[in-house]
Every structure is written in C-alpha cells, then in structure tokens.
Design a protein around this motif. Structure first.
Motif, PDB file in Angstrom:
ATOM      1  N   ALA A   1       0.793  -1.227   0.000  1.00 54.76           N
ATOM      2  CA  ALA A   1       0.000   0.000   0.000  1.00 54.76           C
ATOM      3  C   ALA A   1       0.826   1.277   0.000  1.00 54.76           C
ATOM      4  N   GLY A   2       2.136   1.197   0.149  1.00 56.11           N
ATOM      5  CA  GLY A   2       2.976   2.389   0.091  1.00 56.11           C
ATOM      6  C   GLY A   2       2.834   3.312   1.280  1.00 56.11           C
ATOM      7  N   ARG A   3       2.475   2.766   2.432  1.00 57.92           N
ATOM      8  CA  ARG A   3       2.186   3.611   3.597  1.00 57.92           C
ATOM      9  C   ARG A   3       2.887   3.057   4.835  1.00 57.92           C
ATOM     10  N   LYS A   4       3.713   3.910   5.473  1.00 59.58           N
ATOM     11  CA  LYS A   4       4.259   3.553   6.776  1.00 59.58           C
ATOM     12  C   LYS A   4       3.127   3.569   7.803  1.00 59.58           C
ATOM     13  N   GLU A   5       3.166   2.583   8.718  1.00 62.49           N
ATOM     14  CA  GLU A   5       2.083   2.528   9.692  1.00 62.49           C
ATOM     15  C   GLU A   5       2.556   2.570  11.143  1.00 62.49           C
ATOM     16  N   PHE A   6       3.872   2.636  11.372  1.00 59.77           N
ATOM     17  CA  PHE A   6       4.355   2.432  12.736  1.00 59.77           C
ATOM     18  C   PHE A   6       3.988   3.554  13.700  1.00 59.77           C
ATOM     19  N   MET A   7       3.530   4.695  13.200  1.00 59.50           N
ATOM     20  CA  MET A   7       3.057   5.753  14.089  1.00 59.50           C
ATOM     21  C   MET A   7       1.550   5.686  14.327  1.00 59.50           C
ATOM     22  N   TRP A   8       0.844   4.832  13.571  1.00 60.35           N
ATOM     23  CA  TRP A   8      -0.617   4.860  13.599  1.00 60.35           C
ATOM     24  C   TRP A   8      -1.277   3.618  14.180  1.00 60.35           C
ATOM     25  N   ARG A   9      -0.713   2.441  13.936  1.00 65.23           N
ATOM     26  CA  ARG A   9      -1.410   1.225  14.347  1.00 65.23           C
ATOM     27  C   ARG A   9      -0.430   0.066  14.388  1.00 65.23           C
ATOM     28  N   PRO A  10      -0.778  -1.013  15.110  1.00 64.83           N
ATOM     29  CA  PRO A  10       0.042  -2.220  15.084  1.00 64.83           C
ATOM     30  C   PRO A  10      -0.330  -3.096  13.904  1.00 64.83           C
ATOM     31  N   TRP A  11       0.227  -4.269  13.871  1.00 62.47           N
ATOM     32  CA  TRP A  11      -0.002  -5.302  12.853  1.00 62.47           C
ATOM     33  C   TRP A  11      -1.493  -5.531  12.643  1.00 62.47           C
ATOM     34  N   GLY A  12      -1.945  -5.459  11.398  1.00 58.37           N
ATOM     35  CA  GLY A  12      -3.356  -5.672  11.133  1.00 58.37           C
ATOM     36  C   GLY A  12      -3.646  -5.827   9.655  1.00 58.37           C
ATOM     37  N   PRO A  13      -4.920  -5.948   9.287  1.00 64.49           N
ATOM     38  CA  PRO A  13      -5.320  -6.120   7.889  1.00 64.49           C
ATOM     39  C   PRO A  13      -5.045  -4.867   7.061  1.00 64.49           C
ATOM     40  N   LEU A  14      -5.130  -5.009   5.737  1.00 61.52           N
ATOM     41  CA  LEU A  14      -5.133  -3.823   4.884  1.00 61.52           C
ATOM     42  C   LEU A  14      -6.374  -2.990   5.191  1.00 61.52           C
ATOM     43  N   GLU A  15      -6.231  -1.684   5.107  1.00 65.77           N
ATOM     44  CA  GLU A  15      -7.359  -0.780   5.331  1.00 65.77           C
ATOM     45  C   GLU A  15      -8.191  -0.663   4.047  1.00 65.77           C
ATOM     46  N   VAL A  16      -9.438  -0.241   4.210  1.00 66.39           N
ATOM     47  CA  VAL A  16     -10.340  -0.116   3.074  1.00 66.39           C
ATOM     48  C   VAL A  16      -9.831   0.914   2.066  1.00 66.39           C
ATOM     49  N   PHE A  17      -9.062   1.887   2.539  1.00 60.90           N
ATOM     50  CA  PHE A  17      -8.570   2.937   1.649  1.00 60.90           C
ATOM     51  C   PHE A  17      -7.220   2.593   1.020  1.00 60.90           C
ATOM     52  N   ASP A  18      -6.628   1.485   1.411  1.00 52.88           N
ATOM     53  CA  ASP A  18      -5.318   1.117   0.876  1.00 52.88           C
ATOM     54  C   ASP A  18      -5.416   0.658  -0.578  1.00 52.88           C
ATOM     55  N   PRO A  19      -4.574   1.190  -1.453  1.00 56.32           N
ATOM     56  CA  PRO A  19      -4.460   0.571  -2.777  1.00 56.32           C
ATOM     57  C   PRO A  19      -3.785  -0.786  -2.623  1.00 56.32           C
ATOM     58  N   LYS A  20      -3.951  -1.651  -3.584  1.00 55.09           N
ATOM     59  CA  LYS A  20      -3.319  -2.967  -3.558  1.00 55.09           C
ATOM     60  C   LYS A  20      -2.307  -3.053  -4.691  1.00 55.09           C
TER      61      LYS A  20
END
Length: 512
Positions: free
Chosen positions: A59-78
């Motif tokens: 998805a091209g998005r860093k997540e370490f400031m926002w959430r832990p390990w989890g599913p792709l978000e609905v807004f994430d491109p694939k």
C-alpha cells in the motif's frame, strides 16, 4: 518488462558475502546474481515487523506511528491491482502463513493467481496429536507455548529430505509458475520464502554445515529462543551458553544456504526461459534477525543496523552487465512505487510515503536525504546515512491506535493487556484524524510495554556496530537529528500525542 519480487524473510546482511567478506555462510547463487546486479548498501526497514512491512509493500504507507499489525485498510491501494492496470498478469507464491491469519487479511487477494505453501511455523495446517515429541521440540517449549511448538512439529514431522522443506516447495512452485505463465504476456510475480525465519530447523546436510566441533546433541540447544516477551528473553539469556548461541547461528546459516540453493533454482528457470533481457528481479527481505547480539533476539526496538539495514539486490535489464553498488538511502516502503513505476504505471494519489527507486536504478538519483523507521508503540529511528538516532518514548504517556476498522490486533512486543487474542479496547473517539485518509478512523487506547526509555545516537562510519552511544557527548549532532526527526514525522504524518509521547514537543527538545 516483467517484474519478479523475491522476499526472503529475516535475512541478515551479516550472513552474506556480498556484504560481509568474513562470513562463513555460503550463498553462491546470490553471489552470482549480485555480481551482475545493483547491490544496495543502505537499504533499510520502515515499519516492523512482518505484516507492517508488507502493508508498506502492498500500500505504500508507513504505519508504525498509527497502528500495530493488522489487515489492509479499506482505503489502501493494492500493489498487484495497480500493476494489473498496465495489462500485467500477476501471481504470488508464498509459504508466509501470516497472510492467511485473521490478523492480516486483505493482502494476497489482489493477485490473479495465488499459491500458498502451508505448514510453516504455527500455521494451523495439521491436527495436533497427543504423545511424545522430539527433544528439540521440548527444548523450544521451555520458553514458548508447547501447543504452538507441537503444531510446528505436526506440520513437519513427516518431512524427509530437503525437497519437503519450505524453500524447496516455494521456489519450485515459483519456477513452475514461470514455466506455465511467462509466455502469456507481461507479468509481476511475487515470491516469498518465510525461511530464513525461525524456527531455525533445517535438514541434513545444512544442520551440520556450520557446527564445526560444537559439543552436545542437537536436542540440547534451543533453535527458537524467545524474544517477544521480555521476561522470557531475560530468563533464556541468563541460562544460555556460548555453544548454544553458536549452534543457533550455525542453524541460521544452514537455513540461509538452503534458501540460496533453491533461489538458484528460480534463477536457473529465468535463464532457461530466456527472461533475463526483459525481466526485472528484486531480491530483498522485510527485516533482519538478531541472534543474541546485545543479549537480544529478533527484530525489536532499538532498531540497530544489525537487523534494520537489510539486503537488497536488483537486476534491471536496462543496466545489463553494469553491476555496481549504491550507497543511497532506500527503504521497504519504496518497493510499492518502484514496482508500479517499473510496470509503466503511476503510483496512486493515496501513496503517502513511497518513492520510486527507478530514477536511482537508471540514473543514480538518490531518493532520500534521510529516512525514518520503527515499530508501533516503541521508539522511532532516523538516519541520514552518517548519523543514526533512536528516540525512545517518555514514560507515562498514552498510546492510541487509529484505524477505519475495529479489528483484533496482533501485538508482538510485550503488550500489557495480553498476547494475541485480546479483544480490542473500546474506542474513545472517531474522526478524520489523518487528512490523507478519506474516511473517519477509530481512536483506540492500546498498551504496549516499551523496551527502553533510553535514547541513542550513533555515528555509523566510526562505529558500524553501534556500541558507543553519543547522545550525551555530541549535543549538537543530537539536537540536529532530533529536530530533523520532528520535521520528518510532521511531514509524514502522525497523531499529535505521539510527539508528546516521544518527547518531541518544543519544550522537551529545548530541555534536552
């Protein structure tokens, strides 16, 4: 141009001759591949561990400031669907069992074809039975769940030779995919080998390939030491021996050599099908894995270069015969835009943190002056290539997770509120907290026990092993890097309370 992305989990630069001439670990196929390809010396992690790193790739998005390990978000491109827009066929071959867990849904569904190699680690693949287990399984169970250790044993107990092990199955399946589909138009194939991930369990001849004259039976040594739970790690380190640590590394090296053999099988297939002239091949990992250095295992914060500065080698047909090395700073999240760019596409507008490496590969244009990386709930790291700073949390501050969904998270770093399976906390708010996300997000309190509150500053050139903490002795460089970290986090986006939690508000910076 076709694209093949090969991801070998938990691979250390230290084990590879292309990065460490002193290693005894043998990887002749990777060595030969690197001789004709571009070797990246300063490729880094972004978000850790396994699935956070894969969200960056997909998805091209860093997540370490926002959430832990989890599913792709609905807004994430694939990623595969973005590549398919250019008329590509896409496929994935993987034994990385986290993809089919509840806590990591949505990643692999975008591929046109998918082959899953079942049974690695604690994949619920075979029904467990009562009865005795081998001594080495009992040894792993001293610090890990006996139920999970038995699950791994049930998955692999009928294996014979190395052809039954996961690298052989994964790379053979990838080769078969190429033989079946390479002539049907341009393609993107993602190949993921969960090995060299633990447990460091390998068949002959790899199990004794690097043991030399170590004493003791193999069952005397733990090939899957604990590291997620701090007390278990401390207990293991208090009773381990130099021979056990040496045996552990020998099995890691053995697994690395086994993976290299079967990676070579894939390279042979590329040659047999005459694909080198029109196929880009990216070889990399998601993170390294410390093997007892500094009394630690795994890939936990603080993110020293030993597991944060990771291998990447890229063959591009437009650079045929050039080889070479790049010292430019790159990181995992950049793979998303790189693959899309290589396919002839344009990364979507939602892309937040990924930069294509194609200008670097083709023209030597460096994509970053500095990079940030980290694990949710821990500290944050930044390097400009010369200096590296780890900014740890300040005690006593709240932590929140942000997501469009209320999902069961997988917390992999000593969560205060329990291990995997804990119910999500009640949200405290819902709003459009991230301006780059077109949906409201739930704000959920979450507790993670920080590994350290100490801050670190290292000079990578003078101290490549990062043993000498210069935080107090070099205040001018410390203050420069802290200010740079604050600037980057504001540019990349993070919840405002994270700046407080990390002591990055103006008052705290001035006080330090």
């Amino acid at each position: 141009m076709n694209i093949i992305l090969v991801l070998v989990d938990s691979l250390n630069k230290e084990a590879l001759k292309i990065y460490n001439s002193d290693t005894v670990c043998r990887t002749p196929n990777l060595d030969a591949f690197a001789d004709k390809s571009l070797v990246f010396d300063n490729h880094f992690i972004s978000s850790l561990p396994c699935m956070p790193a894969r969200r960056e790739i997909f998805a091209g998005r860093k997540e370490f400031m926002w959430r832990p390990w989890g599913p792709l978000e609905v807004f994430d491109p694939k990623l595969p669907r973005e590549v398919q827009k250019q008329g590509y066929n896409t496929g994935m071959v993987t034994d990385h069992y986290h993809y089919w867990e509840e806590t990591a849904n949505g990643y692999m569904q975008g591929f046109m074809t998918l082959e899953m190699i079942r049974g690695h680690e604690t994949d619920y693949h075979q029904l467990p039975h009562d009865g005795d287990v081998p001594k080495w399984v009992e040894k792993m169970s001293e610090y890990r769940s006996p139920y999970h250790m038995r699950q791994y044993w049930e998955n692999v107990k009928d294996f014979g030779g190395e052809e039954d092990y996961f690298p052989a199955k994964t790379f053979t399946a990838a080769s078969n995919w190429l033989r079946k589909n390479a002539g049907r138009g341009p393609f993107f194939l993602q190949v993921e080998s969960f090995d060299v991930h633990e447990p460091f369990h390998v068949p002959a001849p790899y199990d004794t390939m690097y043991t030399d004259d170590l004493k003791g039976d193999a069952g005397d040594y733990n090939i899957w030491p604990p590291y997620q739970v701090y007390a278990d790690l401390d207990a293991f380190m208090a009773q381990t021996t130099p021979d056990e640590l040496a045996y552990l590394k020998a099995q890691y090296y053995g697994k690395t050599t086994m993976v290299d053999k079967w990676f070579g099988h894939l390279l042979d297939t590329i040659g047999d099908l005459d694909l080198w002239d029109d196929t880009m091949v990216i070889f990399t990992t998601d993170h390294g894995h410390d093997l007892g250095e500094r009394g630690a295992f795994g890939k936990q914060y603080p993110h020293y270069d030993s597991h944060a500065n990771i291998p990447m080698v890229v063959w591009h047909p437009g650079r045929k015969g050039e080889g070479g090395r790049s010292a430019a700073l790159t990181q995992t999240v950049d793979l998303f835009s790189t693959v899309i760019d290589a396919s002839g596409g344009t990364p979507p507008d939602e892309t937040r943190h990924s930069v294509s490496l194609m200008p670097l590969i083709s023209k030597g244009e460096a994509p970053h002056a500095d990079i940030t990386y980290g694990t949710f709930g821990q500290g944050v790291c930044i390097t400009d290539g010369e200096w590296t700073l780890f900014k740890s949390p300040v005690d006593g501050h709240d932590l929140f997770s942000y997501s469009t969904m209320i999902a069961r998270p997988l917390l992999v770093d000593n969560p205060v509120d329990g291990r995997v399976g804990s119910a999500p906390a009640q949200p405290v708010d819902q709003a459009q907290f991230d301006p780059s996300v077109p949906y409201p997000m739930w704000k959920m309190p979450i507790q993670v026990d920080p590994r350290t509150y100490e801050n670190f500053l290292f000079h990578r050139g003078q101290d490549p092993d990062q043993r000498d903490n210069l935080w107090d002795s070099h205040p001018s460089e410390r203050d420069r890097m802290v200010a740079l970290l604050l600037q980057r986090l504001q540019e990349e986006g993070c919840p405002p309370e994270q700046l407080e939690r990390l002591g990055l508000n103006a008052a705290n910076i001035a006080a330090e």
